[in-house]
Design an enzyme around this catalytic site. Structure first.
Site, PDB file in Angstrom:
ATOM      1  N   LYS A  22      16.000  76.428  58.791  1.00  0.00           N
ATOM      2  CA  LYS A  22      15.605  76.600  57.244  1.00  0.00           C
ATOM      3  C   LYS A  22      16.580  77.051  56.022  1.00  0.00           C
ATOM      4  O   LYS A  22      16.987  76.306  55.459  1.00  0.00           O
ATOM      5  CB  LYS A  22      13.984  75.926  57.027  1.00  0.00           C
ATOM      6  CG  LYS A  22      13.521  75.496  56.371  1.00  0.00           C
ATOM      7  CD  LYS A  22      12.237  75.287  55.992  1.00  0.00           C
ATOM      8  CE  LYS A  22      11.177  77.142  56.321  1.00  0.00           C
ATOM      9  NZ  LYS A  22       9.789  76.713  55.989  1.00  0.00           N
ATOM     10  N   ASN A 169      -1.780  81.201  45.673  1.00  0.00           N
ATOM     11  CA  ASN A 169      -0.799  81.325  45.673  1.00  0.00           C
ATOM     12  C   ASN A 169       0.628  81.444  46.284  1.00  0.00           C
ATOM     13  O   ASN A 169       0.382  80.497  46.701  1.00  0.00           O
ATOM     14  CB  ASN A 169      -1.218  82.145  47.042  1.00  0.00           C
ATOM     15  CG  ASN A 169      -0.994  83.490  48.174  1.00  0.00           C
ATOM     16  OD1 ASN A 169       0.191  84.361  48.060  1.00  0.00           O
ATOM     17  ND2 ASN A 169      -0.731  83.093  49.071  1.00  0.00           N
ATOM     18  N   HIS A 362      53.638  59.878  38.550  1.00  0.00           N
ATOM     19  CA  HIS A 362      53.690  58.936  39.522  1.00  0.00           C
ATOM     20  C   HIS A 362      54.096  58.986  41.065  1.00  0.00           C
ATOM     21  O   HIS A 362      55.113  58.885  41.142  1.00  0.00           O
ATOM     22  CB  HIS A 362      53.481  57.170  38.999  1.00  0.00           C
ATOM     23  CG  HIS A 362      54.595  57.546  37.930  1.00  0.00           C
ATOM     24  ND1 HIS A 362      54.094  56.902  36.472  1.00  0.00           N
ATOM     25  CD2 HIS A 362      56.049  58.271  38.435  1.00  0.00           C
ATOM     26  CE1 HIS A 362      55.055  57.186  36.036  1.00  0.00           C
ATOM     27  NE2 HIS A 362      56.641  56.928  36.809  1.00  0.00           N
ATOM     28  N   ALA A 379      59.377  58.315  40.144  1.00  0.00           N
ATOM     29  CA  ALA A 379      58.097  57.218  41.393  1.00  0.00           C
ATOM     30  C   ALA A 379      58.507  57.204  42.170  1.00  0.00           C
ATOM     31  O   ALA A 379      59.455  57.122  42.726  1.00  0.00           O
ATOM     32  CB  ALA A 379      57.987  56.228  40.348  1.00  0.00           C
ATOM     33  N   SER A 404      64.087  58.069  41.405  1.00  0.00           N
ATOM     34  CA  SER A 404      62.976  57.622  42.111  1.00  0.00           C
ATOM     35  C   SER A 404      62.924  57.046  43.355  1.00  0.00           C
ATOM     36  O   SER A 404      64.578  56.480  43.787  1.00  0.00           O
ATOM     37  CB  SER A 404      61.904  56.068  41.180  1.00  0.00           C
ATOM     38  OG  SER A 404      62.084  56.835  39.904  1.00  0.00           O
ATOM     39  N   ALA A 422      68.915  57.776  42.498  1.00  0.00           N
ATOM     40  CA  ALA A 422      67.867  56.784  42.593  1.00  0.00           C
ATOM     41  C   ALA A 422      67.838  56.642  44.265  1.00  0.00           C
ATOM     42  O   ALA A 422      68.556  55.847  44.831  1.00  0.00           O
ATOM     43  CB  ALA A 422      66.959  55.663  41.407  1.00  0.00           C
TER      44      ALA A 422
END
Length: 459
Positions: A22, A169, A362, A379, A404, A422
């Protein structure tokens, strides 16, 4: 005078319905036991004894090297648990705090006040109490006309009059250390549960005419003992409110503090803006004037000043000043982003260092890479770092332009000021100032499309 502490952490916690002890269930990112230990540390105890039992080895790992441990092999009540500490604390002069390990909301300030009250009033025992709006189920504190504590009466034994008492208590006490262990020798198991109750010690002191006092908590929430998942959620809610309020007092803005999770060890500088559904965990640090937008999740990371993290995940990494991350970016463990880096939407960085002013806008994966400054990733750029057996490193120099839809197959190095066309697949090093083209030459076949069945003239 010298302070000692006994933390009771031997229970199984059956109502939690969990294999985990616990006291090891977490509130605001750390175990309940750690919360209690930190609060106890505020009284600067010369010795702290933690009583363990159920899955003792797991519990001991959490506070290893910070406390003495004793084992309660049989669960025979709170009094019996305290008896287990006698070999460590017997014959010592001072006062001993006894506290349960499932009370994560108790504060160090309250425990210091309790100790001071005990000493100033020259009590042999002092009970930490609280005023409950609904005291049902709690032991009641019965006082005489002089406001002295007479006894603690449990719910099942309370008279109609005693059941109207609001003072309860909390299960936390301070005792004169020597008198505590003397009195424990005189308690027995003549009760419905067949257990040794620590509360029986209070009765012994009263019978002997010794002074017993009670110090009342200012905040009832601190008295919460966690015995099930409902109480655990309550403790989490209270702790989250405390943490967020403290950050707001320190100059942090929350759009919706009720929908924001900040771990207890997280550090946030002033002028940070935190939107809803942000989660900050572990040893995370957030620099001044940073903006964390909706849905951001950061764990064990250091974030610089004036950064903007938009709906992204950052794990075990460092992010310098002026960086923008996201939306939907994932910075995985072992990564570092230098000043003014931009990591945009659907970009993943893993185990890589990225130099100043580099941009991956991206749809890019950068893994196991060392990237210089002023690099531009087009990208769809992928660093291919894994061959099914081993992972390899990609090194990219300063001022490199990667077109890209390029694939960079490690191990490979792109020199300073180089350019990758690219759509290229790069398998060899690219020298500084070179242009690398790693794609097939385009071939146009005039009028060939007219032969295809889907061409308009063939329909």
């Amino acid at each position: 005078m010298t302070n000692y502490a006994i933390i009771l952490a031997a229970g199984k916690g059956t109502r939690m319905k969990s294999d985990l002890p616990k006291v090891l269930h977490k509130v605001a990112g750390i175990s309940m036991l750690e919360h209690v230990f930190r609060s106890v540390s505020a009284i600067d105890p010369e010795k702290t004894v933690t009583v363990v039992g159920h899955k003792a080895e797991l519990v001991e790992q959490v506070l290893a090297g910070q406390t003495d441990f004793v084992r309660q092999t049989e669960q025979l009540g709170t009094g019996h648990a305290v008896m287990m500490a006698e070999p460590v604390l017997e014959n010592l002069t001072g006062q001993t705090l006894v506290i349960a390990g499932d009370t994560p909301l108790i504060t160090g300030e309250s425990l210091k006040n309790l100790i001071d009250f005990h000493i100033n009033h020259k009590n042999v025992a002092t009970i930490l109490t609280a005023e409950a709006d609904n005291p049902f189920g709690y032991g009641r504190i019965v006082r005489n006309q002089h406001d002295e504590v007479l006894k603690i009466v449990e719910q099942k034994d309370a008279s109609d009059f005693e059941q109207q008492i609001k003072e309860i208590n909390t299960g936390t006490y301070v005792f004169d250390n020597a008198r505590l262990f003397e009195a424990l020798k005189n308690i027995n198991t003549n009760n419905a549960q067949g257990e040794y109750y620590i509360t029986d010690v209070i009765g012994i002191f009263r019978e002997n005419g010794e002074k017993v006092g009670a110090y009342t908590l200012k905040d009832f929430d601190e008295s919460l003992g966690v015995n099930d998942r409902v109480a655990l959620a309550t403790a989490e809610s209270v702790m989250r409110r405390r943490i967020n309020q403290q950050h707001m007092v320190n100059g942090v803005s929350f759009v919706n503090p009720h929908a924001t999770y900040i771990g207890v060890d997280v550090e946030i500088a002033p002028e940070v803006q935190v939107e809803a559904n942000v989660t900050l965990k572990g040893q995370t640090k957030i620099g001044a004037e940073t903006i964390l937008t909706n849905g951001t999740y950061i764990v064990d990371s250091v974030i610089g000043e004036r950064t903007v993290i938009t709906n992204s995940m950052i794990e075990e990494s460092s992010v310098a000043d002026g960086v923008t991350v996201g939306p939907y970016a994932h910075i995985r463990p072992g990564s570092s982003l230098a000043k003014d880096v931009h990591v945009g939407n659907f970009v993943e960085v893993k185990g890589s260092s990225i130099g100043e002013n580099t941009k991956a806008g991206h749809l890019t994966y950068i893994g196991n890479s060392e990237v210089g400054a002023n690099v531009n990733f087009g990208a769809g750029t992928i660093t291919v770092n894994y061959d099914g057996q081993k992972k390899y490193k990609t090194i990219i120099g300063d001022n490199v332009f990667v077109g890209s839809n390029s694939t960079i197959i490690a191990p490979v190095e792109l020199g300073d000021n180089s350019l990758v066309g690219a759509g290229s697949t790069i398998t060899k090093d690219v020298p500084a100032d070179a242009i690398a083209l790693g794609r097939g030459r385009q071939i146009n076949k005039e009028d060939y499309a007219k032969r295809l069945p889907h061409h308009p003239q063939n329909k």
